[in-house]
Design a protein around this motif. Structure first.
Motif, short mmCIF file in Angstrom:
data_model
loop_
_atom_site.label_atom_id
_atom_site.label_comp_id
_atom_site.label_asym_id
_atom_site.label_seq_id
_atom_site.Cartn_x
_atom_site.Cartn_y
_atom_site.Cartn_z
N GLY A 126 0.82 -1.21 0.00
CA GLY A 126 0.00 0.00 0.00
C GLY A 126 0.86 1.26 0.00
O GLY A 126 0.57 2.21 -0.73
N MET A 127 1.92 1.26 0.80
CA MET A 127 2.82 2.41 0.85
C MET A 127 3.50 2.66 -0.49
O MET A 127 3.66 3.80 -0.93
CB MET A 127 3.87 2.21 1.95
CG MET A 127 3.31 2.29 3.36
SD MET A 127 4.57 1.96 4.64
CE MET A 127 5.68 3.34 4.36
N ALA A 128 3.90 1.56 -1.14
CA ALA A 128 4.56 1.69 -2.44
C ALA A 128 3.62 2.30 -3.47
O ALA A 128 4.01 3.19 -4.23
CB ALA A 128 5.06 0.32 -2.90
N TYR A 129 2.39 1.84 -3.50
CA TYR A 129 1.41 2.38 -4.44
C TYR A 129 1.07 3.83 -4.11
O TYR A 129 0.88 4.66 -5.01
CB TYR A 129 0.13 1.55 -4.43
CG TYR A 129 0.17 0.33 -5.33
CD1 TYR A 129 0.47 0.45 -6.69
CD2 TYR A 129 -0.11 -0.94 -4.83
CE1 TYR A 129 0.50 -0.66 -7.51
CE2 TYR A 129 -0.08 -2.06 -5.65
CZ TYR A 129 0.23 -1.91 -7.00
OH TYR A 129 0.24 -3.02 -7.82
N ARG A 130 1.02 4.14 -2.83
CA ARG A 130 0.66 5.51 -2.43
C ARG A 130 1.77 6.49 -2.81
O ARG A 130 1.51 7.60 -3.29
CB ARG A 130 0.40 5.56 -0.92
CG ARG A 130 -0.09 6.92 -0.43
CD ARG A 130 -0.26 6.93 1.08
NE ARG A 130 -0.72 8.23 1.54
CZ ARG A 130 -0.75 8.60 2.81
NH1 ARG A 130 -0.37 7.76 3.76
NH2 ARG A 130 -1.17 9.81 3.16
N ALA A 131 3.02 6.09 -2.59
CA ALA A 131 4.15 6.98 -2.84
C ALA A 131 4.71 6.85 -4.24
O ALA A 131 5.48 7.72 -4.69
CB ALA A 131 5.25 6.71 -1.82
N GLY A 132 4.36 5.76 -4.92
CA GLY A 132 4.93 5.53 -6.25
C GLY A 132 6.38 5.11 -6.20
O GLY A 132 7.17 5.46 -7.07
N THR A 133 6.76 4.36 -5.17
CA THR A 133 8.14 3.86 -5.04
C THR A 133 8.14 2.36 -5.35
O THR A 133 7.56 1.57 -4.61
CB THR A 133 8.67 4.09 -3.62
OG1 THR A 133 7.77 3.52 -2.67
CG2 THR A 133 8.85 5.56 -3.34
N GLY A 134 8.78 2.00 -6.46
CA GLY A 134 8.83 0.60 -6.85
C GLY A 134 7.62 0.17 -7.67
O GLY A 134 7.59 -0.93 -8.21
N ALA A 135 6.62 1.02 -7.72
CA ALA A 135 5.40 0.75 -8.48
C ALA A 135 4.81 2.08 -8.93
O ALA A 135 5.10 3.12 -8.34
CB ALA A 135 4.40 -0.02 -7.64
#
Length: 238
Positions: free
Chosen positions: A99-108
């Motif tokens: 969820g954090m990756a999708y929210r911040a756009g880090t790695g995804a």
């Protein structure tokens, strides 16, 4: 507690391809528990446990990949793939980091809808950081409609679990009168609590808010702070 004996037992179980033992032995080697640390060997054990479907092993590989440790090349994208594998297997911390990756756009690629969905899955399992993230997204109109009742439930559950971010968020809510009745004394109490849990932002917020408060409001906050400390000491889950 006898970490050395535990390590020996995990070693025996890991030799029989027990996924849970491989994960735990890897962790002990990573941290140097019960013997010398050996990060490259820990990575090998995590990989083997992951091949056997151990969600926590995928998660740990993600953490090490994000840091670029244990001989793993540093890569946000590869770390995300490891977290996703742990998340798909129902591992709440992995769901939170996806969820954090999708929210911040880090790695995804940024995707607030996907972020909210993964945070929701993690929150259902009691992951307090996911609860706070959902509340933050709701407050900022980031992919979630505002729901005052749900906002209060999420932040209070996370706060009851001892999450410092929840204390800071409750302070903001009480300070602004969003999701909670506007109450500077209550806000200061939450900020102070978050600060004592190690959140520097809580200390800063408390300092700034105090400058705007009356002597009576600060005295009320002192009273509420004492009550909260006593309550947490008696029952941390409140």
């Amino acid at each position: 507690a006898d970490p050395k004996a535990a390590r020996e037992l995990y070693t025996k179980a890991a030799a029989q391809d027990n996924a849970a033992a491989l994960l735990r032995l890897g962790y002990m080697l990573e941290r140097g528990l019960g013997g010398d640390a050996n990060l490259p060997e820990a990575v090998k054990l995590y990989r083997k446990a992951a091949e056997l479907g151990e969600a926590g092993a995928y998660f740990n590989l993600g953490i090490l990949t994000q840091k670029g440790e244990g001989g793993l090349e540093k890569s946000e994208a590869e770390a995300f793939r490891f977290y996703l594998q742990s998340a798909l297997r129902g591992f709440a911390p992995g769901q939170n980091l996806v969820g954090m990756a999708y929210r911040a756009g880090t790695g995804a690629s940024p995707d607030v809808i996907a972020a909210a969905a993964w945070f929701s899955r993690a929150a259902e399992q009691g992951e307090s950081n996911a609860m706070v993230s959902l509340a933050e997204m709701m407050l900022s109109n980031q992919g979630l409609p505002f729901n005052g009742e749900l906002l209060g439930q999420l932040t209070q559950r996370a706060f009851n679990a001892g999450n410092p971010r929840a204390g800071l968020l409750l302070g903001r809510m009480a300070e602004r009168g969003v999701g909670l009745e506007k109450n500077p004394s209550q806000a200061l109490t939450f900020f102070r609590w978050a600060g004592k849990q190690g959140m520097e932002d809580g200390n800063k917020a408390a300092s700034e808010l105090e400058k705007t408060m009356t002597k009576e409001q600060i005295q009320e906050a002192d009273k509420l702070t004492k009550q909260l400390e006593e309550q947490k000491k008696a029952d941390p889950a409140k």
